[in-house]
Design a protein around this motif. Structure first.
Motif, PDB file in Angstrom:
ATOM      1  N   GLY A  21       7.603  -6.704   3.673  1.00  0.00           N
ATOM      2  CA  GLY A  21       8.211  -6.867   2.359  1.00  0.00           C
ATOM      3  C   GLY A  21       8.778  -5.577   1.805  1.00  0.00           C
ATOM      4  O   GLY A  21       9.809  -5.562   1.146  1.00  0.00           O
ATOM      5  N   CYS A  22       8.129  -4.459   2.092  1.00  0.00           N
ATOM      6  CA  CYS A  22       8.537  -3.209   1.445  1.00  0.00           C
ATOM      7  C   CYS A  22       9.799  -2.597   2.036  1.00  0.00           C
ATOM      8  O   CYS A  22      10.532  -1.930   1.330  1.00  0.00           O
ATOM      9  N   VAL A  23      10.054  -2.792   3.308  1.00  0.00           N
ATOM     10  CA  VAL A  23      11.263  -2.196   3.889  1.00  0.00           C
ATOM     11  C   VAL A  23      12.329  -3.229   4.246  1.00  0.00           C
ATOM     12  O   VAL A  23      13.514  -2.993   4.044  1.00  0.00           O
ATOM     13  N   LEU A  74       0.866  -1.187   0.000  1.00  0.00           N
ATOM     14  CA  LEU A  74       0.000   0.000   0.000  1.00  0.00           C
ATOM     15  C   LEU A  74       0.901   1.235   0.000  1.00  0.00           C
ATOM     16  O   LEU A  74       1.179   1.802  -1.027  1.00  0.00           O
ATOM     17  N   ASP A  75       1.403   1.630   1.161  1.00  0.00           N
ATOM     18  CA  ASP A  75       2.286   2.795   1.207  1.00  0.00           C
ATOM     19  C   ASP A  75       3.685   2.428   0.728  1.00  0.00           C
ATOM     20  O   ASP A  75       4.381   3.242   0.141  1.00  0.00           O
ATOM     21  N   ALA A  76       4.138   1.206   1.013  1.00  0.00           N
ATOM     22  CA  ALA A  76       5.479   0.726   0.663  1.00  0.00           C
ATOM     23  C   ALA A  76       6.587   1.482   1.384  1.00  0.00           C
ATOM     24  O   ALA A  76       7.719   1.529   0.917  1.00  0.00           O
ATOM     25  N   MET A  79       4.574   1.604   6.719  1.00  0.00           N
ATOM     26  CA  MET A  79       3.561   2.236   7.549  1.00  0.00           C
ATOM     27  C   MET A  79       2.339   1.366   7.815  1.00  0.00           C
ATOM     28  O   MET A  79       1.609   1.614   8.762  1.00  0.00           O
ATOM     29  N   CYS A  80       2.080   0.373   6.953  1.00  0.00           N
ATOM     30  CA  CYS A  80       0.779  -0.292   7.063  1.00  0.00           C
ATOM     31  C   CYS A  80       0.869  -1.775   7.373  1.00  0.00           C
ATOM     32  O   CYS A  80      -0.043  -2.346   7.946  1.00  0.00           O
ATOM     33  N   GLY A  81       1.929  -2.437   6.950  1.00  0.00           N
ATOM     34  CA  GLY A  81       2.084  -3.852   7.261  1.00  0.00           C
ATOM     35  C   GLY A  81       1.308  -4.808   6.373  1.00  0.00           C
ATOM     36  O   GLY A  81       1.324  -6.006   6.620  1.00  0.00           O
ATOM     37  N   VAL A  82       0.658  -4.317   5.319  1.00  0.00           N
ATOM     38  CA  VAL A  82      -0.080  -5.243   4.455  1.00  0.00           C
ATOM     39  C   VAL A  82       0.891  -6.189   3.745  1.00  0.00           C
ATOM     40  O   VAL A  82       0.540  -7.297   3.368  1.00  0.00           O
ATOM     41  N   CYS A  83       2.132  -5.754   3.605  1.00  0.00           N
ATOM     42  CA  CYS A  83       3.134  -6.519   2.858  1.00  0.00           C
ATOM     43  C   CYS A  83       3.807  -7.566   3.722  1.00  0.00           C
ATOM     44  O   CYS A  83       4.863  -8.070   3.361  1.00  0.00           O
ATOM     45  N   ARG A  84       3.240  -7.909   4.890  1.00  0.00           N
ATOM     46  CA  ARG A  84       3.997  -8.792   5.771  1.00  0.00           C
ATOM     47  C   ARG A  84       4.138 -10.207   5.198  1.00  0.00           C
ATOM     48  O   ARG A  84       3.207 -10.746   4.601  1.00  0.00           O
TER      49      ARG A  84
END
Ligand SMILES: Cc1cc2nc3c(=O)[nH]c(=O)nc-3n(C[C@H](O)[C@H](O)[C@H](O)COP(=O)(O)OP(=O)(O)OC[C@H]3O[C@@H](n4cnc5c(N)ncnc54)[C@H](O)[C@@H]3O)c2cc1C
Ligand SMILES: Cc1cc2nc3c(=O)[nH]c(=O)nc-3n(C[C@H](O)[C@H](O)[C@H](O)COP(=O)(O)OP(=O)(O)OC[C@H]3O[C@@H](n4cnc5c(N)ncnc54)[C@H](O)[C@@H]3O)c2cc1C
Ligand code: SF4
Ligand code: FES
Lengths: 278, 458
Positions: free
Chosen positions: A237-239, A217-219, A222-227
């Protein structure tokens, strides 16, 4: 607003664009990506930086028209402006001299491996590249890759170019060949391909880096959807990524999480097609 | 005997839960004047001691009582650049109103509602402070939340050439992506951003400091001082099994999809969100209340707040807890989740919880919740939102190795100057305090601007 400076259709539904993004072009490293949003109503979509030119300030992106946002992006012409582009995101690839690196690209992942091949070469490694696609027309950036890799091996599902079969078959043979020593495998492509590569390299205990593509989402963390679960721990995943040790990745969870919006994606793509007359 | 406190008008529950329009309405002129007249104009006003930015509260209230709304606003703006925001979201019950003298025997003056009332008009232009011409010195502000906005505005007033860098394409920080429209209309935030720009502040969106440019790059580019107001945007998870199931959101993800990406207008807006019929929100702060009330507005049948401590310990503002209750949010207190369970497709279907009771006070002085043995039970849910707090985003500290941080991630500053371990780099707001409040972030931004001026000495 960032402008699309060039556009080329590499295959039926694969498009390459160059975007005017000087700050990103200056700081991008191998393995990093951008997030862009086409317009106010658009989603934020993550796309790998396939190449960059710090001098002219251009960033190259190669994408598959997979659904609403990417199809819409593919319909934009040279000179169009997009709402925003943010990057470079993610942790850059850790590139060291290890000896012999096998870089594997599958599908649109072929377009994303160029910066990694270049970086591994620049670090003094021998690089063998294996690329695989459904058919000959989908073998992207072949000439560009050939110009920098030590060796290029090709597979297609239908045998229209190179070996008929999957990239993992070539990889398996290389592993069985005692005259070949492999120190690192780096794989980018569809999730099932990356998972299959890891299955092949795990018994041989060859370190395997994969570049994951969870929903973002933000990448920016900030949001954690990429976990994603890596070695039993939750990572973003993003950071923390997008690159991870493939042998530790929970691919089953990744596949499930990627399917979260399947039904909504269909609605979105119908909506966009109607708007853009695609 | 002073009159009763006037209650701020609100939209009826049945209407407001159907949309995202603002819930609280402004006082009309008569109620505002009447409420303002309750203030006894203390010689030594206690309320001001409770205000982190020391607004001259009795003075502005007196102006409201006299019907001089614009002068009242100008009076507030001497100390607070964002009254329309603070009048709506400040926890007045813990600050000014807590100390108001009328609160001892009755109800305190409705200072927050009066502040909001005063702000309901076009901003009077604030004159530049006397004798401060413009300098060519460049200062960078990172983040466009309340800390960044305040610092940038003050620095611009002082004549510096200010550039504000923001990683998101919408500016305003939590005021934009976190707090929902029904509590803080985005129009107000946009007006404030435009105001800051009108002062000559250059706003560069889509620049992630630490990635696009580093602190070092900023100094190389000629910025002589940097203020970091990057907030506490890193969501905490509960670290219980099942947390990565589908349908489990961090509050940040949930609120970002809704507030920033307008997922409730899908597919016109392309970002999707899935909200089931039975939603559980874990936590009981402002963030949790906002998430729960958003879920309700997006069509959930049942929304539960599940919180491991007791009612008095809920960190959210009392007013917002009351509104959530009125709207039908179901509170399950002294209840802690232990595991989440999914269906065969990996979607959440149940939460296992334990009953808690209050034990001995912990470090924060609050009685610690302890599990009641064998009290496990399961709740059937199809969406979970985790709202148990945020930590500072580590990107900037990670990219600047000399920047000293606390173990939990906050940037360490000298409290007198807001300056960090890197000379010329100042910080404030949630990146220093951890998740705190709008007004404390603004206060930090203000102090930092003053200290940056002393540091630059031009
Ligand atoms: C770090 C990273 C780098 C990527 N690089 C490339 C690239 O170089 N070229 C390329 O073609 N694709 C790349 N992708 C995938 C690309 O982001 C998705 O194909 C795109 O977001 C799909 O959006 P859509 O609306 O067109 O399709 P949709 O119909 O919405 O989705 C198609 C599929 O893409 C995935 N997806 C959907 N939304 C997102 C999202 N917000 N973030 C990530 N994945 C999503 C889902 O699995 C979905 O089933 C990358 C993804 C990540 C995370
Ligand atoms: C849902 C929710 C409800 C809340 N309700 C209330 C309330 O009712 N009352 C109250 O007083 N407080 C409330 N708070 C807390 C309050 O919003 C915060 O304390 C306040 O916003 C902190 O301000 P800040 O300027 O420090 O940071 P933020 O508002 O978080 O702003 C930081 C900004 O910096 C940007 N940024 C971050 N990293 C970078 C980077 N590396 N480069 C560039 N930009 C970057 C972010 O995108 C963001 O825009 C709430 C918080 C949330 C999440
Ligand atoms: S403490 Fe209460 S009564 Fe006294 S000045 Fe402040 S608001 Fe008025
Ligand atoms: S995409 Fe939001 S934290 Fe990774």
């Amino acid at each position: 607003m960032p402008k699309i400076l060039s556009k080329e259709r590499l295959a039926q539904n694969i498009v390459q664009i160059e975007v005017d993004a000087p700050m990103i072009a200056r700081s991008a490293k191998a393995g990093q990506f951008v997030v862009l949003r086409i317009n106010e109503e658009g989603e934020r979509i993550p796309l790998t930086i396939a190449d960059k030119d710090p001098e002219s300030g251009k960033v190259t992106i190669i994408f598959q028209e997979a659904g609403a946002s990417t199809c819409y992006l593919g319909s934009l012409e040279v000179g169009s402006e997009i709402k925003n582009i943010l990057g470079p995101l993610g942790t850059p690839a850790h590139i060291n001299k290890v000896g012999h690196v096998v870089v594997i690209g599958g599908g649109v992942g072929i377009a994303e491996i160029y910066p990694a091949i270049k970086a591994y070469k620049d670090a003094g490694n021998k690089v063998t590249t294996i690329i695989g696609a459904r058919c000959k027309d989908l073998l992207l950036s072949e000439a560009k890759i050939k110009s920098i890799t030590d060796e290029l091996l090709i597979t297609t599902d239908d045998g229209s170019c190179g070996r008929k079969g999957f990239v993992t078959e070539i990889l398996k043979e290389m592993l069985e060949d005692s005259s070949i020593e492999i120190n690192l495998v780096y794989a980018v492509g569809p999730v099932p391909m990356m998972e299959a590569v890891c299955h092949v390299t795990a018994p041989a205990k060859i370190k395997t880096i994969v570049s994951l593509n969870p929903i973002m989402l933000d990448a920016t963390g900030m949001c954690g959807v990429c976990r994603v679960t890596v070695g039993g721990q939750t990572k973003f995943g993003c950071v923390d990524g997008p690159e991870f040790d493939g042998h530790l990745v929970d691919f089953k969870e990744l596949k499930a999480r990627l399917s979260a919006y399947k039904d909504k994606e269909k609605i979105a793509s119908d909506h966009v097609c109607k708007l853009a007359h695609l | 005997m002073p009159a009763d406190r006037h209650k701020i008008p609100e939209r009826p529950v049945a209407d407001r839960i159907k949309d995202f329009e603002e819930v609280a309405l402004p006082f009309d002129l008569e109620s505002a004047k009447a409420e303002a007249k309750r203030c006894i104009q203390c010689k030594k006003p206690k309320c001001v001691d409770g205000c982190p930015v020391e607004i001259d509260i009795p003075a502005f209230i007196k102006l409201v009582a006299e019907g001089k709304q614009d002068e009242a606003l100008a009076k507030i703006k001497e100390k607070n650049a964002l009254p329309a925001v603070c009048g709506r979201v400040c926890p007045q019950e813990d600050q000014c109103e807590k100390l108001c003298i009328l609160g001892i025997k009755g109800k305190p003056v409705a200072i927050g509602a009066l502040e909001r009332f005063a702000s309901e008009q076009p901003s009077p232009s604030i004159p530049l402070p006397e004798g401060e011409g413009s300098t060519k010195v460049k200062v960078a502000v990172v983040g466009s939340g309340p800390a960044g906005i305040t610092c940038a505005a003050d620095l611009a007033h002082m004549g510096y050439k200010v550039t504000m860098f923001e990683s998101l394409s919408d500016s305003g920080g939590v005021l934009i992506y976190g707090i929902p429209e029904f509590r803080l209309p985005k129009k107000i935030v946009r007006t404030e951003i435009e105001y800051v720009k009108s002062l000559g502040v250059e706003l560069l969106n889509d620049v992630l400091i630490g990635k696009t440019l580093t602190i070092e790059d900023l100094f190389k580019d000629g910025y002589k001082a940097i203020f970091v107001g990057s907030g506490a945007g890193l969501p905490n998870f509960m670290r219980i099994p099942g947390e990565n199931l589908l349908g489990v959101y961090s509050a940040n993800e949930f609120l970002c999809r809704i507030n920033m990406m307008k997922a409730y207008k899908f597919p016109k807006y392309l970002t999707p969100i899935k909200i089931g019929k039975k939603v559980a929100v874990f936590g009981a702060g402002n963030v949790a209340m906002d998430a729960a009330r958003c879920a309700l507005r997006l069509g959930a049948d049942e929304v539960k707040i599940i919180y491991r401590r007791a009612r008095e310990q809920m960190p959210a503002r009392i007013e917002e807890i009351e509104r959530a209750e009125e709207e039908g949010i179901d509170f399950h207190l002294l209840t802690a989740p232990t595991e989440l369970f999914g269906n065969e497709n990996g979607w959440i279907k149940e939460a296992e919880c334990l009953k808690m009771e209050l034990g001995e006070p912990d470090k924060s002085g609050r009685r610690r919740p302890v599990p009641v043995p064998n009290s496990e039970f399961r709740v059937s849910i199809d969406t979970a939102v985790i709202a148990i707090g945020n930590k500072p985003n580590p990107l900037i500290p990670q990219s600047a190795s000399d920047l000293k941080t606390e173990k939990w991630g906050g940037i360490i500053v000298d409290p007198a100057t807001q300056m960090s371990s890197i000379p010329g780099v100042f910080a404030g707001g949630d990146i220093v305090r951890g998740a705190a409040t709008v007004i404390s972030a603004m206060g930090d931004g203000k102090v930092a601007a003053r200290k940056i001026k002393e540091f630059l000495n031009v």
